[in-house]
Design an enzyme around this catalytic site. Structure first.
Site, PDB file in Angstrom:
ATOM      1  N   LYS A   1      -6.018   4.166   0.584  1.00  0.00           N
ATOM      2  CA  LYS A   1      -4.740   3.583   0.151  1.00  0.00           C
ATOM      3  C   LYS A   1      -4.498   2.282   0.902  1.00  0.00           C
ATOM      4  O   LYS A   1      -4.690   2.217   2.131  1.00  0.00           O
ATOM      5  CB  LYS A   1      -3.615   4.564   0.461  1.00  0.00           C
ATOM      6  CG  LYS A   1      -3.596   5.750  -0.480  1.00  0.00           C
ATOM      7  CD  LYS A   1      -2.932   5.369  -1.796  1.00  0.00           C
ATOM      8  CE  LYS A   1      -2.871   6.563  -2.722  1.00  0.00           C
ATOM      9  NZ  LYS A   1      -2.277   6.219  -4.011  1.00  0.00           N
TER      10      LYS A   1
ATOM     11  N   LYS B   1      -5.009  11.634 -15.061  1.00  0.00           N
ATOM     12  CA  LYS B   1      -4.391  12.773 -14.389  1.00  0.00           C
ATOM     13  C   LYS B   1      -3.878  13.718 -15.461  1.00  0.00           C
ATOM     14  O   LYS B   1      -3.139  13.285 -16.355  1.00  0.00           O
ATOM     15  CB  LYS B   1      -3.260  12.288 -13.482  1.00  0.00           C
ATOM     16  CG  LYS B   1      -3.817  11.353 -12.400  1.00  0.00           C
ATOM     17  CD  LYS B   1      -2.839  10.916 -11.359  1.00  0.00           C
ATOM     18  CE  LYS B   1      -3.630  10.283 -10.231  1.00  0.00           C
ATOM     19  NZ  LYS B   1      -3.062   9.154  -9.583  1.00  0.00           N
TER      20      LYS B   1
HETATM   21  O1  LIG Z   1      -7.290   9.685  -6.436  1.00  0.00           O
HETATM   22  C1  LIG Z   1      -7.299  10.345  -5.386  1.00  0.00           C
HETATM   23  O2  LIG Z   1      -8.205  10.238  -4.551  1.00  0.00           O
HETATM   24  C2  LIG Z   1      -6.216  11.344  -5.088  1.00  0.00           C
HETATM   25  C3  LIG Z   1      -4.956  11.279  -5.879  1.00  0.00           C
HETATM   26  C4  LIG Z   1      -4.085  10.104  -5.576  1.00  0.00           C
HETATM   27  O3  LIG Z   1      -4.462   9.204  -4.864  1.00  0.00           O
HETATM   28  C5  LIG Z   1      -2.779  10.044  -6.136  1.00  0.00           C
HETATM   29  C6  LIG Z   1      -2.217  11.163  -6.688  1.00  0.00           C
HETATM   30  C7  LIG Z   1      -0.884  11.172  -7.132  1.00  0.00           C
HETATM   31  C8  LIG Z   1      -0.098  10.066  -7.012  1.00  0.00           C
HETATM   32  C9  LIG Z   1      -0.588   8.845  -6.509  1.00  0.00           C
HETATM   33  O4  LIG Z   1       0.229   8.072  -5.751  1.00  0.00           O
HETATM   34  C10 LIG Z   1      -2.034   8.755  -6.093  1.00  0.00           C
HETATM   35  C11 LIG Z   1      -2.641   7.639  -6.942  1.00  0.00           C
HETATM   36  O5  LIG Z   1      -1.966   6.641  -7.152  1.00  0.00           O
HETATM   37  O6  LIG Z   1      -3.741   7.697  -7.426  1.00  0.00           O
HETATM   38 MG   LIG Z   2      -3.646   5.514  -8.129  1.00  0.00          MG
END
Ligand SMILES: O=C(O)CCC(=O)C1=CC=C[C@@H](O)[C@@H]1C(=O)O
Ligand SMILES: [Mg+2]
Length: 325
Positions: free
Chosen positions: A109, A215
């Protein structure tokens, strides 16, 4: 908890509200909560984040209903390669979790209000050091940069990471994503442009992404994701919405059913929770997670049961979404 009539009619016979603290603050939340629904196929998860209103959360309910009441698609693979998910943490801690579960891919992130470009770069350098030169490293900026900011930040972070697999949602606007693709040599993945868009395929038609993040809950279920993936004709990375292992199972079902799966999936997020509802939580080993339905235990349902006030909020939310189905 009261089960709304449209759900009862589909065979939902039990609903359970839960809440589990996160190990680290992620997406500005420190506690994950939701409902599990039980139906003819077993348990499924309904856990929209609280910033999704009833209209937007209804897709999440459709996904849960599908998973609780209809068989999952036939899997094409028995396990799914997953990435480590690295929150905005100091470099030492980021490096420590980069290889959890044997992951060979990490998603880091960046661009969080609590970090700046220099600390994002340091986090990426630490992750590359910990994982070695053959690992894949991707970043996720959650749509916060302007085009100019992304144009400046991406080459810096690409260098710090020793090469990025891709950058997930650097900007919000499709025109900006498309322009970044033309300006830079770094593949662009769309997440928010898919999961929060009225038309999830517009980003593909606009040639604004090299790949799509999908997702299951926000997109309305595994079947819809498979249809969207086929129509988009772009590689898909299945990612979680930070579900418990019950909801992660639906993501794995999608990942297992896709004709092709060229990238590791963001489904190894159970380790971001301090507990789980399944006795054998979906924690990766050898960089993969097994495909299959996961059931909660009564003991864990009781241990992580939401308190009365939270359960009442979920009951209200479920009723609101059920009335919009
Ligand atoms: O993609 C991943 O490694 C894990 C999931 C993840 O990062 C997320 C899950 C849910 C909400 C989000 O802010 C975030 C994303 O933005 O992808
Ligand atoms: Mg994302």
């Amino acid at each position: 908890m009261h089960i709304p009539t449209p759900l009862r009619e589909r065979g939902i016979d039990r609903v359970h509200a839960w809440s589990i603290p996160m190990t680290t603050r992620f997406r500005r939340i420190t506690e994950r909560d939701g409902l599990l629904l039980h139906g003819p196929e077993g348990w499924a998860e309904f856990s929209p984040f609280w910033d999704y209103d009833a209209a937007e959360s209804t897709a999440w309910l459709r996904a849960a209903l599908e998973d609780a009441t209809t068989p999952r698609p036939a899997p094409r693979r028995e396990e799914v390669e997953v990435n480590a998910t690295i929150p905005v943490l100091p470099p030492v801690l980021a490096a420590r979790i980069a290889t959890v579960g044997g992951a060979r891919t990490a998603k880091v992130k960046v661009a969080d209000p609590g970090s700046d470009l220099a600390s994002d770069a340091q986090r990426l350098e630490a992750v590359r050091d910990a994982m070695g030169s053959d690992a894949r490293i991707r970043i996720d900026a959650n749509a916060v940069w302007t085009f100019e900011e992304a144009l400046e930040a991406l080459p810096v972070l690409d260098r710090a990471a020793g090469g990025l697999e891709y950058a997930e949602q650097p900007c919000a606007a499709l025109e900006d994503l498309a322009a970044l693709r033309r300006a830079l040599d770094i593949p662009i993945a769309a997440d928010e442009s898919v999961r929060r868009a009225e038309d999830p395929l517009r980003v593909a038609r606009a040639e604004a992404a090299d790949l799509l993040v999908m997702k299951v809950q926000p997109l309305g279920g595994v079947t819809r994701c498979l249809e969207l993936a086929e129509e988009a004709g772009l590689p898909v990375v299945v990612s979680s919405a930070l579900e418990s292992s019950i909801g992660l199972g639906a993501g794995l079902a999608l990942a297992a059913a896709l004709p092709e799966l060229p990238h590791a999936c963001g489904l190894a997020t159970a380790t971001l929770l301090t507990g789980d509802l399944a006795p054998q939580p979906l924690h990766a080993t050898g960089g993969t997670l097994p495909v299959g339905r996961t059931a909660p235990s009564e003991e864990l349902l009781a241990r992580h049961a939401a308190d009365d006030a939270l359960a009442a909020r979920w009951e209200e939310r479920l009723a609101a979404c059920a009335s919009l189905l």
